[in-house]
Design an enzyme around this catalytic site. Structure first.
Site, PDB file in Angstrom:
ATOM      1  N   GLU A  91       0.802  -1.290   0.027  1.00  0.00           N
ATOM      2  CA  GLU A  91       0.083   0.005  -0.148  1.00  0.00           C
ATOM      3  C   GLU A  91       0.811   1.256  -0.090  1.00  0.00           C
ATOM      4  O   GLU A  91       0.645   2.231  -0.840  1.00  0.00           O
ATOM      5  CB  GLU A  91      -0.862  -0.054   1.164  1.00  0.00           C
ATOM      6  CG  GLU A  91      -1.732   1.223   1.511  1.00  0.00           C
ATOM      7  CD  GLU A  91      -2.945   1.083   2.323  1.00  0.00           C
ATOM      8  OE1 GLU A  91      -2.881   0.253   3.212  1.00  0.00           O
ATOM      9  OE2 GLU A  91      -3.813   1.991   2.230  1.00  0.00           O
ATOM     10  N   ASP A 149      -0.431  -5.155   3.008  1.00  0.00           N
ATOM     11  CA  ASP A 149      -1.004  -4.071   3.667  1.00  0.00           C
ATOM     12  C   ASP A 149      -0.377  -4.131   5.118  1.00  0.00           C
ATOM     13  O   ASP A 149      -0.850  -4.893   5.770  1.00  0.00           O
ATOM     14  CB  ASP A 149      -2.783  -4.177   3.750  1.00  0.00           C
ATOM     15  CG  ASP A 149      -3.081  -2.870   3.982  1.00  0.00           C
ATOM     16  OD1 ASP A 149      -2.308  -2.113   4.676  1.00  0.00           O
ATOM     17  OD2 ASP A 149      -4.181  -2.693   3.811  1.00  0.00           O
ATOM     18  N   ILE A 203      -0.659  -2.119   7.460  1.00  0.00           N
ATOM     19  CA  ILE A 203      -1.727  -1.969   8.857  1.00  0.00           C
ATOM     20  C   ILE A 203      -3.094  -1.605   7.829  1.00  0.00           C
ATOM     21  O   ILE A 203      -3.341  -0.798   7.145  1.00  0.00           O
ATOM     22  CB  ILE A 203      -1.599  -0.606   9.481  1.00  0.00           C
ATOM     23  CG1 ILE A 203      -0.164  -0.625  10.262  1.00  0.00           C
ATOM     24  CG2 ILE A 203      -2.806  -0.647  10.531  1.00  0.00           C
ATOM     25  CD1 ILE A 203      -0.202   0.806  10.711  1.00  0.00           C
ATOM     26  N   ASP A 204      -4.009  -2.835   8.024  1.00  0.00           N
ATOM     27  CA  ASP A 204      -5.127  -2.487   7.462  1.00  0.00           C
ATOM     28  C   ASP A 204      -6.091  -1.921   8.561  1.00  0.00           C
ATOM     29  O   ASP A 204      -6.272  -2.876   9.567  1.00  0.00           O
ATOM     30  CB  ASP A 204      -5.881  -3.839   6.933  1.00  0.00           C
ATOM     31  CG  ASP A 204      -6.908  -3.396   5.882  1.00  0.00           C
ATOM     32  OD1 ASP A 204      -7.215  -2.664   4.856  1.00  0.00           O
ATOM     33  OD2 ASP A 204      -8.264  -4.043   6.284  1.00  0.00           O
ATOM     34  N   THR A 236      -5.930   1.726   9.486  1.00  0.00           N
ATOM     35  CA  THR A 236      -5.108   2.586  10.114  1.00  0.00           C
ATOM     36  C   THR A 236      -5.812   3.509  10.681  1.00  0.00           C
ATOM     37  O   THR A 236      -5.188   4.125  11.565  1.00  0.00           O
ATOM     38  CB  THR A 236      -4.118   3.283   8.664  1.00  0.00           C
ATOM     39  OG1 THR A 236      -3.356   2.342   7.979  1.00  0.00           O
ATOM     40  CG2 THR A 236      -3.221   4.689   9.329  1.00  0.00           C
ATOM     41  N   ASP A 292      -6.467  -4.469   0.491  1.00  0.00           N
ATOM     42  CA  ASP A 292      -7.170  -4.477   1.462  1.00  0.00           C
ATOM     43  C   ASP A 292      -7.784  -5.886   1.465  1.00  0.00           C
ATOM     44  O   ASP A 292      -8.331  -6.323   2.511  1.00  0.00           O
ATOM     45  CB  ASP A 292      -8.484  -3.545   1.266  1.00  0.00           C
ATOM     46  CG  ASP A 292      -7.997  -2.026   1.324  1.00  0.00           C
ATOM     47  OD1 ASP A 292      -6.929  -1.898   2.033  1.00  0.00           O
ATOM     48  OD2 ASP A 292      -8.456  -1.123   0.487  1.00  0.00           O
TER      49      ASP A 292
HETATM   50  P1  2AM Z   1      -6.533   0.933   5.381  1.00  0.00           P
HETATM   51  O1  2AM Z   1      -6.704   1.179   6.605  1.00  0.00           O
HETATM   52  O2  2AM Z   1      -5.492  -0.154   5.001  1.00  0.00           O
HETATM   53  O3  2AM Z   1      -6.232   2.163   4.708  1.00  0.00           O
HETATM   54  C1  2AM Z   1     -12.506   0.832   5.472  1.00  0.00           C
HETATM   55  O4  2AM Z   1     -13.585   0.581   5.513  1.00  0.00           O
HETATM   56  C2  2AM Z   1     -11.325  -0.035   4.608  1.00  0.00           C
HETATM   57  O5  2AM Z   1     -11.003   0.946   3.397  1.00  0.00           O
HETATM   58  C3  2AM Z   1     -10.174  -0.329   5.332  1.00  0.00           C
HETATM   59  O6  2AM Z   1      -9.605  -1.563   4.873  1.00  0.00           O
HETATM   60  C4  2AM Z   1      -9.098   0.906   4.678  1.00  0.00           C
HETATM   61  O7  2AM Z   1      -7.699   0.086   4.617  1.00  0.00           O
HETATM   62  C5  2AM Z   1      -9.550   1.025   3.417  1.00  0.00           C
HETATM   63  N1  2AM Z   1      -9.046   2.106   2.818  1.00  0.00           N
HETATM   64  C6  2AM Z   1      -8.720   3.125   3.343  1.00  0.00           C
HETATM   65  N2  2AM Z   1      -8.195   3.975   2.525  1.00  0.00           N
HETATM   66  C7  2AM Z   1      -8.497   3.585   1.248  1.00  0.00           C
HETATM   67  C8  2AM Z   1      -8.222   3.928  -0.174  1.00  0.00           C
HETATM   68  N3  2AM Z   1      -7.733   5.353  -0.215  1.00  0.00           N
HETATM   69  N4  2AM Z   1      -8.476   3.386  -1.101  1.00  0.00           N
HETATM   70  C9  2AM Z   1      -9.125   1.920  -0.880  1.00  0.00           C
HETATM   71  N5  2AM Z   1      -9.272   1.516   0.210  1.00  0.00           N
HETATM   72  C10 2AM Z   1      -8.969   2.112   1.460  1.00  0.00           C
HETATM   73 CA    CA Z   2      -3.085   0.059   5.184  1.00  0.00          CA
END
Ligand code: 2AM
Ligand code: CA
Length: 295
Positions: free
Chosen positions: A84, A111, A113-114, A116, A239
């Site tokens: 990511e 990923d 940290i999923d 964040t 994700d």
């Molecule tokens: P993340 O925390 O790794 O960014 C929220 O329901 C979900 O959307 C999380 O799995 C989050 O992952 C993801 N997410 C956050 N920002 C994103 C982005 N810009 N594009 C796609 N997914 C995203």
């Molecule tokens: Ca992430």
């Protein structure tokens, strides 16, 4: 000192450990990364945003991704890694990076940290997600939740496990008795209206809906039967790649929101125990909540 070691290996060449399997490497990387992330909760120093104030990144995301890259490349220096934090934000950049990455026979999708946003707020629902795609086929999926110390592991054709216990999706057939997960990625243009429309359609018909903020953990929860189904419009490959294999290897089903088979480029995802899958897909279609433009 001689530059050549006793086994005639030049010391400047990296030493490659070949005895460990792909899954063991993924588990090791996820466990190490997860432990480190947990120690940093509540101590974020540099809070950055990508596309908007909702799209967060921290020095921990970046550091953990580096850690995982190094661990994987120690074992497999010629493998490709799509992470990511190595890709510019935005759907177009993600698609371009994925197209390039697809050309590699061995592709790790990471990923660090999923969840964040949860991590930043100290809301204890986030994980590390690591998948391996071999010649286009999802082969390994590992998700580690450091808060609960839960390691979810799937290998293509060999099933999915949580701490050695075989995982299985739920047997629930009735939407009205189902607990469903979903989520809201930061994109407010396409993803948010679609996810809100889906929520409005499905919430009155099911037992409950949870939007925990980690797509990967929600998929792992489908795999072990804690929720009966999950959908989300607007995701990126990291994700969901590992979580998709977990669901499939637990006897569940994963498609896009139109019902087409999942591919690592799929951004609008439906995952379920299989029994309520058609209900979810049909509901999203009825609410015009698929994230796809109307045909
Ligand atoms: P993340 O925390 O790794 O960014 C929220 O329901 C979900 O959307 C999380 O799995 C989050 O992952 C993801 N997410 C956050 N920002 C994103 C982005 N810009 N594009 C796609 N997914 C995203
Ligand atoms: Ca992430």
């Amino acid at each position: 000192m001689s530059p050549v070691s006793p086994d005639n290996r030049n010391e400047r060449e990296p030493y490659v450990v070949t005895s460990k399997g792909h899954t063991a490497v993924a588990i090791n990387a996820a466990a190490k990364a997860g432990e480190w992330i947990k120690t940093r909760q509540g101590q974020v120093k540099e809070l950055g945003s990508k596309t908007s104030a909702q799209d967060l990144v921290t020095e921990v995301d970046k550091g953990v991704e580096q850690m995982i890259r190094r661990l994987i490349l120690t074992h497999y220096p010629d493998h490709a890694i799509l992470g990511e934090e190595g890709v510019q934000p935005g759907a177009e950049a993600v698609t371009a990076a994925l197209e390039e990455a697809r050309e590699h026979d061995y592709l790790w999708i990471v990923d660090p940290i999923d969840g964040t946003t949860n991590f930043v707020h100290g809301f204890p629902f986030y994980c590390v997600s690591i998948a391996l795609v071999v010649k286009g086929e999802l082969t390994v999926g590992v998700i580690y939740d450091p808060i609960r110390d839960e390691m979810f592991v799937a290998e293509k054709g060999k099933g999915a496990y949580m701490h050695g216990i075989r995982a299985a999706v739920s047997a629930e057939e009735e939407p009205g008795s189902s607990l469903i997960a979903m989520g809201f990625p930061p994109d407010r243009l396409i993803a948010q209206p679609a996810n809100l429309a889906g929520l409005q359609q499905i919430l009155p018909q099911v037992r409950g809906i949870r939007a925990g903020g980690s797509a990967a953990l929600h998929l792992a929860y489908v795999a072990v039967g804690r929720v009966d189904g999950y959908w989300e419009v607007g995701l990126s490959p990291w994700d969901c790649a590992a979580g998709v294999l977990l669901v499939l290897e637990s006897g569940g089903k994963v498609t896009d929101t139109l019902g087409n088979p999942y591919d690592i480029g799929t951004r609008h995802v439906v995952a379920s125990n299989g029994k309520i899958h058609d209900y979810l897909v049909a509901s999203l279609q009825a609410a015009e909540a698929t994230g796809f433009k109307k045909q």
